[in-house]
Design an enzyme around this catalytic site. Sequence first.
Site, PDB file in Angstrom:
ATOM      1  N   ARG A 181      10.585 -16.382  -1.628  1.00  0.00           N
ATOM      2  CA  ARG A 181      12.460 -15.277  -1.634  1.00  0.00           C
ATOM      3  C   ARG A 181      13.640 -15.934  -2.260  1.00  0.00           C
ATOM      4  NH1 ARG A 181      10.933 -13.324   3.894  1.00  0.00           N
ATOM      5  NH2 ARG A 181      10.000 -12.130   2.272  1.00  0.00           N
ATOM      6  N   GLU A 219       8.783  -7.988  -2.239  1.00  0.00           N
ATOM      7  CA  GLU A 219       9.980  -9.325  -1.229  1.00  0.00           C
ATOM      8  C   GLU A 219      10.694  -8.863  -0.540  1.00  0.00           C
ATOM      9  OE1 GLU A 219       8.986 -12.752  -3.403  1.00  0.00           O
ATOM     10  OE2 GLU A 219       8.230 -11.924  -5.348  1.00  0.00           O
ATOM     11  N   GLN A 265      45.395  -7.484 -17.172  1.00  0.00           N
ATOM     12  CA  GLN A 265      44.815  -8.071 -16.000  1.00  0.00           C
ATOM     13  C   GLN A 265      43.512  -8.048 -14.789  1.00  0.00           C
ATOM     14  OE1 GLN A 265      47.355  -7.368 -12.965  1.00  0.00           O
ATOM     15  NE2 GLN A 265      48.123  -9.227 -12.011  1.00  0.00           N
ATOM     16  N   GLU A 294       1.231  -1.103  -0.059  1.00  0.00           N
ATOM     17  CA  GLU A 294      -0.196  -0.475   0.073  1.00  0.00           C
ATOM     18  C   GLU A 294       0.575   1.528   0.045  1.00  0.00           C
ATOM     19  OE1 GLU A 294      -3.384  -2.081   2.568  1.00  0.00           O
ATOM     20  OE2 GLU A 294      -2.877   0.328   3.365  1.00  0.00           O
ATOM     21  N   PRO A 295       0.324   2.362  -0.369  1.00  0.00           N
ATOM     22  CA  PRO A 295       1.442   3.562  -0.232  1.00  0.00           C
ATOM     23  C   PRO A 295       1.772   4.051   0.989  1.00  0.00           C
ATOM     24  CG  PRO A 295      -1.152   3.925  -0.979  1.00  0.00           C
ATOM     25  CD  PRO A 295      -0.761   2.821  -0.315  1.00  0.00           C
ATOM     26  N   GLU A 312      17.795  -4.073   2.922  1.00  0.00           N
ATOM     27  CA  GLU A 312      17.551  -4.088   4.736  1.00  0.00           C
ATOM     28  C   GLU A 312      16.858  -4.655   5.431  1.00  0.00           C
ATOM     29  OE1 GLU A 312      18.792  -1.138   1.799  1.00  0.00           O
ATOM     30  OE2 GLU A 312      16.973  -0.976   1.764  1.00  0.00           O
TER      31      GLU A 312
END
Length: 375
Positions: free
Chosen positions: A238, A359, A274, A125-126, A363
Amino acid sequence: MPDAYELAPEEQRWCAELRALAAGPLRTLADAGPPGEVNRPLVAALGELGLLERVFPSDGPAVRALDLCLLRESLARACTEAETALALQGLGACPVAQAGTEEQRARWLPGVRAGRAVAAFALSEPGAGSDAGALALTAARDGAGWRLTGEKTWISNAPAADVYTVFARTTADAGSRGVTAFLVPADRPGLTGEPLRMLSPHPIGSLRFDAVPVSPDDVLGEPDAGFGVAMRTLNLFRPSVGAFAVGMAQAALDASVDWAGRREAFGGPLKDLQSVGHRLAEMATRTEAARLLVYAAACAYDRGAPDVAKRSAMAKLFATETAQWVVDSAVQLHGARALQEGHPLEHLYREVRAPRIYEGATEVQRGIIARELYR
């Protein structure tokens, strides 16, 4: 079940078949579809090819988390649109498969499984994204049923889905314990929506509920127990978000290995520099480490291990962050051509950003891991 670190030969063959489908007929359908909208021919093809049957078996046990990861990783390597279409069908209808009544499953799962009906998972939701317990969409009692009033946003497949799994607050001031899951057909009166335009064109939008009627027959599971319905679905999906990320990382790595072997610069192929060789080595190592974390988390889910939450969070966290770094490195190795519209890496560069948010953002995953360390 195979060891978490080695796929069985039949699984390896299946993954190769999936990649061929993704690069062939599914890629053709994806390219022909309208960007940012539900591609119904693509969804139908996923059903006709039996891929949705693997997510929602018509007989036998529920989908293995490892199979879901193999599906998403393999499709993502050649056709992220097909991967996303499959994942959204799974996310939208998995609550029906897990918590639905026999009547609910019989009404919706055959159509979803065949690719005829498009499903959606309406949680965000917002004001309630990462904090899913702060839902404000209300379900007010109306006789034996309820009326849904409020708004959902960032809902994949909205507003074009045929059915929505909607999470609404049925008990005020109860946090996650006052949420109920409802199965809401798209043609219910009072339900409207509009598409949202994103960095990478996806079928996603917002929904508005203006006293939308729902009955006890629309409840998934039990009243006030909807948060558990949502979490069981997310716990299954997940690790597979991490698999999606691994598929994109592998595609970027494959492109970079090929490019560095062909591109001449400073008197020889790029791979002989390299700095380039070391960057490719780091890309390959991080991608493989992410894959192993994802497979291990999926196998832990399938055997019912007690630390699934921690493993799943680790897999999603590491795989999505790794994919962002690997794709960015691939763009850097290819130079300006990779930023040209239509280049495969330009597509991946836009696609790879979102999984670090949806999902459960990075954090949030760190918070889950930290909390689980003290259990």
